[in-house]
Design a protein around this motif. Structure first.
Motif, PDB file in Angstrom:
ATOM      1  N   THR A   6       0.858  -1.174   0.000  1.00  0.00           N
ATOM      2  CA  THR A   6       0.000   0.000   0.000  1.00  0.00           C
ATOM      3  C   THR A   6       0.900   1.230   0.000  1.00  0.00           C
ATOM      4  O   THR A   6       2.087   1.154   0.317  1.00  0.00           O
ATOM      5  N   ALA A   7       0.338   2.386  -0.315  1.00  0.00           N
ATOM      6  CA  ALA A   7       1.104   3.628  -0.278  1.00  0.00           C
ATOM      7  C   ALA A   7       1.626   3.879   1.122  1.00  0.00           C
ATOM      8  O   ALA A   7       2.764   4.303   1.320  1.00  0.00           O
ATOM      9  N   SER A   8       0.811   3.583   2.113  1.00  0.00           N
ATOM     10  CA  SER A   8       1.209   3.783   3.508  1.00  0.00           C
ATOM     11  C   SER A   8       2.429   2.923   3.847  1.00  0.00           C
ATOM     12  O   SER A   8       3.381   3.390   4.473  1.00  0.00           O
ATOM     13  N   GLN A   9       2.416   1.657   3.428  1.00  0.00           N
ATOM     14  CA  GLN A   9       3.559   0.787   3.679  1.00  0.00           C
ATOM     15  C   GLN A   9       4.807   1.294   2.959  1.00  0.00           C
ATOM     16  O   GLN A   9       5.892   1.313   3.525  1.00  0.00           O
ATOM     17  N   LEU A  10       4.631   1.704   1.728  1.00  0.00           N
ATOM     18  CA  LEU A  10       5.751   2.175   0.935  1.00  0.00           C
ATOM     19  C   LEU A  10       6.413   3.395   1.576  1.00  0.00           C
ATOM     20  O   LEU A  10       7.628   3.485   1.653  1.00  0.00           O
ATOM     21  N   ILE A  11       5.611   4.298   2.090  1.00  0.00           N
ATOM     22  CA  ILE A  11       6.137   5.529   2.683  1.00  0.00           C
ATOM     23  C   ILE A  11       6.647   5.297   4.097  1.00  0.00           C
ATOM     24  O   ILE A  11       7.711   5.783   4.474  1.00  0.00           O
ATOM     25  N   ASN A  12       5.932   4.511   4.912  1.00  0.00           N
ATOM     26  CA  ASN A  12       6.237   4.404   6.338  1.00  0.00           C
ATOM     27  C   ASN A  12       7.243   3.329   6.726  1.00  0.00           C
ATOM     28  O   ASN A  12       7.793   3.377   7.818  1.00  0.00           O
ATOM     29  N   GLU A  13       7.508   2.363   5.870  1.00  0.00           N
ATOM     30  CA  GLU A  13       8.428   1.298   6.258  1.00  0.00           C
ATOM     31  C   GLU A  13       9.890   1.699   6.130  1.00  0.00           C
ATOM     32  O   GLU A  13      10.764   0.946   6.526  1.00  0.00           O
ATOM     33  N   GLY A  14      10.139   2.867   5.576  1.00  0.00           N
ATOM     34  CA  GLY A  14      11.496   3.385   5.521  1.00  0.00           C
ATOM     35  C   GLY A  14      12.424   2.679   4.562  1.00  0.00           C
ATOM     36  O   GLY A  14      13.630   2.794   4.669  1.00  0.00           O
ATOM     37  N   MET A  15      11.869   1.941   3.619  1.00  0.00           N
ATOM     38  CA  MET A  15      12.719   1.270   2.634  1.00  0.00           C
ATOM     39  C   MET A  15      13.237   2.300   1.634  1.00  0.00           C
ATOM     40  O   MET A  15      12.542   3.242   1.297  1.00  0.00           O
ATOM     41  N   GLY A  16      14.451   2.125   1.175  1.00  0.00           N
ATOM     42  CA  GLY A  16      14.986   3.002   0.137  1.00  0.00           C
ATOM     43  C   GLY A  16      14.548   2.497  -1.220  1.00  0.00           C
ATOM     44  O   GLY A  16      15.018   1.461  -1.672  1.00  0.00           O
ATOM     45  N   CYS A  17      13.633   3.172  -1.837  1.00  0.00           N
ATOM     46  CA  CYS A  17      13.129   2.755  -3.141  1.00  0.00           C
ATOM     47  C   CYS A  17      13.426   3.832  -4.169  1.00  0.00           C
ATOM     48  O   CYS A  17      13.423   5.020  -3.864  1.00  0.00           O
ATOM     49  N   THR A  18      13.693   3.420  -5.391  1.00  0.00           N
ATOM     50  CA  THR A  18      13.845   4.352  -6.492  1.00  0.00           C
ATOM     51  C   THR A  18      12.674   4.151  -7.432  1.00  0.00           C
ATOM     52  O   THR A  18      11.878   3.212  -7.271  1.00  0.00           O
ATOM     53  N   TYR A  19      12.579   5.023  -8.438  1.00  0.00           N
ATOM     54  CA  TYR A  19      11.421   4.991  -9.321  1.00  0.00           C
ATOM     55  C   TYR A  19      11.237   3.656 -10.023  1.00  0.00           C
ATOM     56  O   TYR A  19      10.124   3.265 -10.337  1.00  0.00           O
ATOM     57  N   ASP A  20      12.288   2.901 -10.264  1.00  0.00           N
ATOM     58  CA  ASP A  20      12.113   1.627 -10.972  1.00  0.00           C
ATOM     59  C   ASP A  20      11.968   0.429 -10.033  1.00  0.00           C
ATOM     60  O   ASP A  20      11.932  -0.712 -10.469  1.00  0.00           O
ATOM     61  N   ASP A  21      11.846   0.687  -8.722  1.00  0.00           N
ATOM     62  CA  ASP A  21      11.646  -0.394  -7.763  1.00  0.00           C
ATOM     63  C   ASP A  21      10.180  -0.785  -7.605  1.00  0.00           C
ATOM     64  O   ASP A  21       9.876  -1.777  -6.965  1.00  0.00           O
ATOM     65  N   PHE A  22       9.277   0.019  -8.142  1.00  0.00           N
ATOM     66  CA  PHE A  22       7.863  -0.308  -7.985  1.00  0.00           C
ATOM     67  C   PHE A  22       7.071   0.136  -9.204  1.00  0.00           C
ATOM     68  O   PHE A  22       7.511   0.940  -9.994  1.00  0.00           O
ATOM     69  N   LEU A  23       5.895  -0.434  -9.332  1.00  0.00           N
ATOM     70  CA  LEU A  23       5.000  -0.151 -10.431  1.00  0.00           C
ATOM     71  C   LEU A  23       3.654   0.246  -9.837  1.00  0.00           C
ATOM     72  O   LEU A  23       3.112  -0.476  -8.989  1.00  0.00           O
ATOM     73  N   LEU A  24       3.125   1.378 -10.256  1.00  0.00           N
ATOM     74  CA  LEU A  24       1.821   1.814  -9.776  1.00  0.00           C
ATOM     75  C   LEU A  24       0.749   1.243 -10.691  1.00  0.00           C
ATOM     76  O   LEU A  24       0.788   1.417 -11.900  1.00  0.00           O
ATOM     77  N   LEU A  25      -0.198   0.552 -10.089  1.00  0.00           N
ATOM     78  CA  LEU A  25      -1.276  -0.061 -10.851  1.00  0.00           C
ATOM     79  C   LEU A  25      -2.582   0.673 -10.585  1.00  0.00           C
ATOM     80  O   LEU A  25      -2.820   1.142  -9.475  1.00  0.00           O
ATOM     81  N   PRO A  26      -3.444   0.772 -11.588  1.00  0.00           N
ATOM     82  CA  PRO A  26      -4.731   1.425 -11.352  1.00  0.00           C
ATOM     83  C   PRO A  26      -5.554   0.593 -10.373  1.00  0.00           C
ATOM     84  O   PRO A  26      -5.432  -0.632 -10.319  1.00  0.00           O
ATOM     85  N   GLY A  27      -6.340   1.249  -9.623  1.00  0.00           N
ATOM     86  CA  GLY A  27      -7.169   0.541  -8.653  1.00  0.00           C
ATOM     87  C   GLY A  27      -8.407   1.344  -8.320  1.00  0.00           C
ATOM     88  O   GLY A  27      -8.721   2.333  -8.964  1.00  0.00           O
TER      89      GLY A  27
END
Length: 161
Positions: free
Chosen positions: A8-29
């Protein structure tokens, strides 16, 4: 994360993982609110607010006058990089400011007495593909012609008028 495909967006932001733009894909929902309440407005500075936050990176491989001009045409802003001298940065900004809706409002003019090398200099320095030729080489005097790439591409003696 738990091994489930996606976060979830909350997990992505709050878990403190270092992510770059190519580490994830946004899917429509599915969303639980009206899309018309979404605002893309972004504060660029204290005094500048963008309604559509299209901003290009100030990197030498990304934003020079062509990218900054394109960004402006689409309502965004391009930050010219600072990996050059102040004079080169000012020249890049000047090229962007001279561009108005596809027209160059303050062109650099030459007279018929100028040399092809003068045209080459304007093309190289300011990125123009054509140079207006006026009676006395100034803006506002009578236009007598236009020199473009096609006119001078195959001329070998660049010192001729």
């Amino acid at each position: 994360h738990s091994g489930v495909d996606g976060m979830t967006a909350s997990q992505l932001i709050n878990e403190g993982m270092g992510c770059t733009y190519d580490d994830f894909l946004l899917l429509p929902g599915r969303i639980s609110f009206d899309s018309n309440i979404v605002s893309l407005e972004s504060k660029l500075t204290r005094n500048i607010t963008l309604q559509t936050p299209f901003v290009s990176s100030p990197m030498d491989t990304v934003t020079e006058h062509r990218m900054a001009t394109s960004m402006a045409l689409f309502g965004g802003i391009g930050f010219v990089h600072y990996n050059t001298t102040i004079e080169e940065q000012a020249a890049e900004v000047a090229m962007v400011k001279r561009y108005k809706n596809g027209f160059i409002t303050r062109p650099y003019c030459l007279s018929a007495k100028h040399k092809i090398s003068d045209v080459d200099f304007i093309k190289k320095t300011y990125g123009f593909s054509g140079v207006p030729i006026t009676e006395d080489g100034t803006m506002g005097s009578k236009l007598v012609g236009m020199v473009t790439n096609r006119d001078i591409d195959f001329v070998t003696d660049r010192n001729q008028s």
